[in-house]
Enzyme design. Structure first.
Site, mmCIF file in Angstrom:
data_model
loop_
_atom_site.group_PDB
_atom_site.id
_atom_site.type_symbol
_atom_site.label_atom_id
_atom_site.label_comp_id
_atom_site.label_asym_id
_atom_site.label_seq_id
_atom_site.Cartn_x
_atom_site.Cartn_y
_atom_site.Cartn_z
ATOM 1 N N THR A 34 -47.041 32.523 36.091
ATOM 2 C CA THR A 34 -46.714 31.308 35.348
ATOM 3 C C THR A 34 -45.397 30.778 35.925
ATOM 4 N N ASP A 57 -54.791 37.241 35.152
ATOM 5 C CA ASP A 57 -54.435 37.055 33.744
ATOM 6 C C ASP A 57 -54.776 38.324 32.958
ATOM 7 N N ILE A 58 -53.891 38.772 32.092
ATOM 8 C CA ILE A 58 -54.234 39.931 31.246
ATOM 9 C C ILE A 58 -55.378 39.601 30.287
ATOM 10 N N ALA A 81 -46.096 38.343 29.170
ATOM 11 C CA ALA A 81 -45.956 37.583 27.920
ATOM 12 C C ALA A 81 -45.364 36.221 28.231
ATOM 13 N N THR A 132 -40.123 43.246 21.404
ATOM 14 C CA THR A 132 -38.803 42.651 21.185
ATOM 15 C C THR A 132 -38.263 42.969 19.788
ATOM 16 N N ASP A 133 -36.933 42.916 19.660
ATOM 17 C CA ASP A 133 -36.311 43.103 18.337
ATOM 18 C C ASP A 133 -36.561 41.902 17.420
ATOM 19 N N GLU A 134 -36.995 40.765 18.017
ATOM 20 C CA GLU A 134 -37.162 39.552 17.200
ATOM 21 C C GLU A 134 -38.260 39.700 16.162
ATOM 22 N N TYR A 158 -42.813 32.473 18.955
ATOM 23 C CA TYR A 158 -42.720 33.577 19.929
ATOM 24 C C TYR A 158 -42.714 34.926 19.216
ATOM 25 N N LYS A 162 -45.435 38.048 19.240
ATOM 26 C CA LYS A 162 -45.107 39.422 19.670
ATOM 27 C C LYS A 162 -45.394 40.404 18.525
ATOM 28 N N ASN A 187 -31.689 41.556 23.455
ATOM 29 C CA ASN A 187 -31.553 40.588 24.556
ATOM 30 C C ASN A 187 -31.119 41.239 25.858
ATOM 31 N N PRO A 213 -24.703 23.934 27.085
ATOM 32 C CA PRO A 213 -25.162 23.592 25.727
ATOM 33 C C PRO A 213 -25.154 24.799 24.792
ATOM 34 N N ASN A 257 -22.762 33.930 20.565
ATOM 35 C CA ASN A 257 -23.088 33.169 21.780
ATOM 36 C C ASN A 257 -21.834 32.575 22.408
HETATM 37 P P1 NAD Z 1 -40.524 36.519 31.719
HETATM 38 O O1 NAD Z 1 -40.957 35.266 31.017
HETATM 39 O O2 NAD Z 1 -39.382 36.469 32.657
HETATM 40 O O3 NAD Z 1 -41.753 37.125 32.536
HETATM 41 C C1 NAD Z 1 -43.053 37.190 32.019
HETATM 42 C C2 NAD Z 1 -43.997 37.519 33.173
HETATM 43 O O4 NAD Z 1 -45.332 37.623 32.643
HETATM 44 C C3 NAD Z 1 -44.045 36.434 34.256
HETATM 45 O O5 NAD Z 1 -44.035 37.021 35.528
HETATM 46 C C4 NAD Z 1 -45.371 35.723 33.992
HETATM 47 O O6 NAD Z 1 -45.943 35.161 35.174
HETATM 48 C C5 NAD Z 1 -46.214 36.871 33.458
HETATM 49 N N1 NAD Z 1 -47.325 36.412 32.615
HETATM 50 C C6 NAD Z 1 -47.279 35.485 31.614
HETATM 51 N N2 NAD Z 1 -48.499 35.328 31.079
HETATM 52 C C7 NAD Z 1 -49.327 36.182 31.735
HETATM 53 C C8 NAD Z 1 -50.718 36.505 31.627
HETATM 54 N N3 NAD Z 1 -51.506 35.884 30.732
HETATM 55 N N4 NAD Z 1 -51.236 37.439 32.444
HETATM 56 C C9 NAD Z 1 -50.452 38.064 33.371
HETATM 57 N N5 NAD Z 1 -49.155 37.792 33.538
HETATM 58 C C10 NAD Z 1 -48.584 36.870 32.715
HETATM 59 O O7 NAD Z 1 -40.282 37.575 30.558
HETATM 60 P P2 NAD Z 1 -39.223 38.770 30.480
HETATM 61 O O8 NAD Z 1 -37.962 38.263 29.924
HETATM 62 O O9 NAD Z 1 -39.251 39.494 31.769
HETATM 63 O O10 NAD Z 1 -39.922 39.644 29.339
HETATM 64 C C11 NAD Z 1 -40.889 40.644 29.677
HETATM 65 C C12 NAD Z 1 -41.383 41.284 28.392
HETATM 66 O O11 NAD Z 1 -40.295 41.870 27.710
HETATM 67 C C13 NAD Z 1 -42.021 40.304 27.403
HETATM 68 O O12 NAD Z 1 -43.107 40.948 26.802
HETATM 69 C C14 NAD Z 1 -40.924 40.025 26.383
HETATM 70 O O13 NAD Z 1 -41.480 39.718 25.132
HETATM 71 C C15 NAD Z 1 -40.211 41.369 26.377
HETATM 72 N N6 NAD Z 1 -38.779 41.334 26.027
HETATM 73 C C16 NAD Z 1 -37.922 40.491 26.665
HETATM 74 C C17 NAD Z 1 -36.556 40.531 26.368
HETATM 75 C C18 NAD Z 1 -35.551 39.626 27.061
HETATM 76 O O14 NAD Z 1 -34.386 39.597 26.661
HETATM 77 N N7 NAD Z 1 -35.913 38.901 28.092
HETATM 78 C C19 NAD Z 1 -36.077 41.427 25.409
HETATM 79 C C20 NAD Z 1 -36.983 42.271 24.751
HETATM 80 C C21 NAD Z 1 -38.339 42.223 25.102
HETATM 81 O O1 DAU Z 2 -33.892 39.564 21.331
HETATM 82 C C1 DAU Z 2 -34.800 39.711 22.398
HETATM 83 C C2 DAU Z 2 -35.237 38.339 22.865
HETATM 84 O O2 DAU Z 2 -34.128 37.780 23.547
HETATM 85 C C3 DAU Z 2 -36.473 38.381 23.762
HETATM 86 O O3 DAU Z 2 -37.559 38.863 23.038
HETATM 87 C C4 DAU Z 2 -36.788 36.995 24.308
HETATM 88 O O4 DAU Z 2 -37.859 37.072 25.235
HETATM 89 C C5 DAU Z 2 -35.559 36.466 25.023
HETATM 90 O O5 DAU Z 2 -35.800 35.144 25.463
HETATM 91 C C6 DAU Z 2 -34.342 36.493 24.094
HETATM 92 O O6 DAU Z 2 -34.492 35.532 23.007
HETATM 93 P P1 DAU Z 2 -33.267 34.606 22.523
HETATM 94 O O7 DAU Z 2 -33.832 33.414 21.878
HETATM 95 O O8 DAU Z 2 -32.255 35.403 21.787
HETATM 96 O O9 DAU Z 2 -32.631 34.271 23.981
HETATM 97 P P2 DAU Z 2 -32.044 32.891 24.602
HETATM 98 O O10 DAU Z 2 -31.412 33.281 25.907
HETATM 99 O O11 DAU Z 2 -33.054 31.798 24.610
HETATM 100 O O12 DAU Z 2 -30.908 32.525 23.577
HETATM 101 C C7 DAU Z 2 -29.851 33.423 23.302
HETATM 102 C C8 DAU Z 2 -28.973 32.767 22.246
HETATM 103 O O13 DAU Z 2 -28.320 31.636 22.832
HETATM 104 C C9 DAU Z 2 -29.744 32.235 21.057
HETATM 105 O O14 DAU Z 2 -28.959 32.426 19.880
HETATM 106 C C10 DAU Z 2 -29.908 30.752 21.345
HETATM 107 C C11 DAU Z 2 -28.655 30.420 22.135
HETATM 108 N N1 DAU Z 2 -28.798 29.359 23.165
HETATM 109 C C12 DAU Z 2 -29.820 29.439 24.042
HETATM 110 C C13 DAU Z 2 -29.985 28.468 24.999
HETATM 111 C C14 DAU Z 2 -31.140 28.517 25.973
HETATM 112 C C15 DAU Z 2 -27.860 28.343 23.211
HETATM 113 O O15 DAU Z 2 -26.899 28.307 22.414
HETATM 114 N N2 DAU Z 2 -28.009 27.377 24.163
HETATM 115 C C16 DAU Z 2 -29.051 27.382 25.058
HETATM 116 O O16 DAU Z 2 -29.154 26.426 25.892
#
Ligand code: NAD
Ligand code: DAU
Length: 355
Positions: A34, A57-58, A81, A132-134, A158, A162, A187, A213, A257
């Site tokens: 994606t 695709d999964i 995801a 995720t913790d969310e 989201y 999850k 995060n 922002p 933040n």
């Molecule tokens: P990301 O969005 O960077 O990557 C997601 C990957 O999944 C991409 O490579 C995308 O191409 C692939 N994908 C999406 N839909 C798909 C499908 N249908 N089939 C196969 N592949 C697909 O996400 P991330 O931040 O690397 O998060 C990875 C996992 O960890 C997610 O499940 C997310 O919920 C979880 N997670 C993320 C965070 C965080 O802070 N980023 C924290 C806790 C948990």
């Molecule tokens: O807690 C785990 C989660 O953390 C994961 O499951 C998600 O995949 C990952 O995206 C992340 O979610 P958040 O919504 O916490 O992350 P994000 O980086 O989008 O935002 C972090 C914080 O910053 C949130 O309180 C929103 C704020 N934010 C975000 C953006 C993009 C801003 O203030 N400005 C911004 O432009």
């Protein structure tokens, strides 16, 4: 070998790179590519026979059955995801499709494959679901951090998707005996994170001279963990986690933040000072809040620490310094992922948020 899904995204790619840096067990990497998936994240594995990339695709049951029969993995680690809260607000459909329906298809394929294994392979097989913790909702300032026993109270499309996937994983264990493990992490930040998420977005905008922002007043709190520590925790759970259990993973590092953005600005001031002088902090702009914005996340990581001996190796100070330097050293990577469709997303998300 193991099957990793979503291994071209931020955490998945870090996991695959770390895995193959530490052992020779091959990885089949299934990713739909994606907007968030990027093969450039895995460029250092070009020509490495231990890494087999499959675009798919999964949610594609036939492809899954074929891959499992051909490669016969001892484990599946599911990262795939849709992962960005703001995108789930703009368009929840893809979140339902991949995070819920896709996880169901993957579970069903894993179940059929698991049933086909001989006894010792069946005993050894694991399905690890990365979550995720969310899913636990939002904490008030005085609440204790999220423990594994907390009630699920997801607030965004989201986190709801999850949470649904976590429930399916649990049900496939209890009803069908699939040997599952679930991790719920806070995060992440680090290399290869798509610049729609706060930390890489702020680095990218700062260097481009654009506004930084901050949603609302910047006092929302997250528990930040360096991505390499998350990958180490997943490896640990995969090897030693108790079947059917969930493990919370966090950095024990709560920050608002605004504190995070100040830290990033100060590091950029040191490593890449503004040509015009002054601090990057001057670019901070308060904008309209995220609808339903969760106030605070914090993880109680005592279970994984006590049972499996995992602890984060990085402090926020060491992890964020590495991260900022990585983005400064990889301007080409950022340039590639922020062309084209990225600009349309940024336009859609920030156009109506004027401070
Ligand atoms: P990301 O969005 O960077 O990557 C997601 C990957 O999944 C991409 O490579 C995308 O191409 C692939 N994908 C999406 N839909 C798909 C499908 N249908 N089939 C196969 N592949 C697909 O996400 P991330 O931040 O690397 O998060 C990875 C996992 O960890 C997610 O499940 C997310 O919920 C979880 N997670 C993320 C965070 C965080 O802070 N980023 C924290 C806790 C948990
Ligand atoms: O807690 C785990 C989660 O953390 C994961 O499951 C998600 O995949 C990952 O995206 C992340 O979610 P958040 O919504 O916490 O992350 P994000 O980086 O989008 O935002 C972090 C914080 O910053 C949130 O309180 C929103 C704020 N934010 C975000 C953006 C993009 C801003 O203030 N400005 C911004 O432009």
């Amino acid at each position: 070998m193991i099957l990793v899904t979503g291994g071209a995204g931020f955490i998945g790619a870090n996991f695959v790179l770390d895995w193959l840096a530490q052992c020779d067990e091959p990885v089949v990497n299934l990713d739909k590519l994606t907007y968030a998936g990027n093969l450039a994240n895995l460029a250092s594995l070009d020509g490495d026979p231990r890494h087999v990339f499959v675009r798919g695709d999964i949610g594609d049951g036939e492809l899954l059955a074929r891959l499992l029969a051909e490669h016969r993995p001892r484990a599946i680690v599911n990262f795939a995801a849709e992962s960005h809260v703001d995108r789930s607000i703009h368009g929840p459909g893809a979140f339902i499709e991949t995070n819920i329906v896709g996880t169901w298809r993957l579970l069903d394929a894993a179940r059929a494959y698991h049933a086909s294994l001989d006894e010792s392979s069946r005993e050894a097989f694991r399905f690890l679901h990365v979550s995720t913790d969310e899913v636990y909702g939002s904490l008030e300032a005085s609440d204790p951090p999220f423990a594994e026993s907390n009630q699920y109270q997801p607030n965004s499309p989201y986190s709801a998707s999850k949470a649904a996937s976590d429930h399916l994983v649990r049900a496939w264990h209890h009803t069908f005996g699939l040997p599952v493990l679930t991790t719920n992490c806070s995060n992440n930040y680090g290399p290869y994170q798509f610049p729609e998420k706060l930390i890489p977005l702020v680095i990218h905008n700062a260097l481009a001279g654009k506004p930084l922002p901050i949603y609302g007043d910047g006092s929302n709190v997250r528990d930040w963990l360096y991505v390499g520590d998350h990958c180490a925790a997943i490896r640990r759970v995969l090897e030693c986690g108790r079947l059917g259990e969930t493990y919370n993973i966090g950095g024990c590092n709560e920050m608002s933040n605004l504190e995070v953005v100040h830290t990033v600005c100060d590091l950029l001031d040191r490593h890449a000072p503004r040509a015009s002088g002054g601090s990057y902090r001057e670019q901070i702009t308060f904008v309209r809040d995220r609808p339903g914005h969760d106030r605070r996340y914090a993880i109680d990581a005592r279970k994984i620490a006590g049972e499996l001996g995992w602890q984060p190796a990085e402090t926020f100070a060491s992890g964020i310094e590495k991260t900022v330097r990585w983005y400064l050293d990889h301007a080409g990577w950022v340039e590639n992922v922020t062309s084209g469709a990225y600009r349309e997303w940024a336009q859609a998300n920030y156009a109506d948020r004027k401070g």
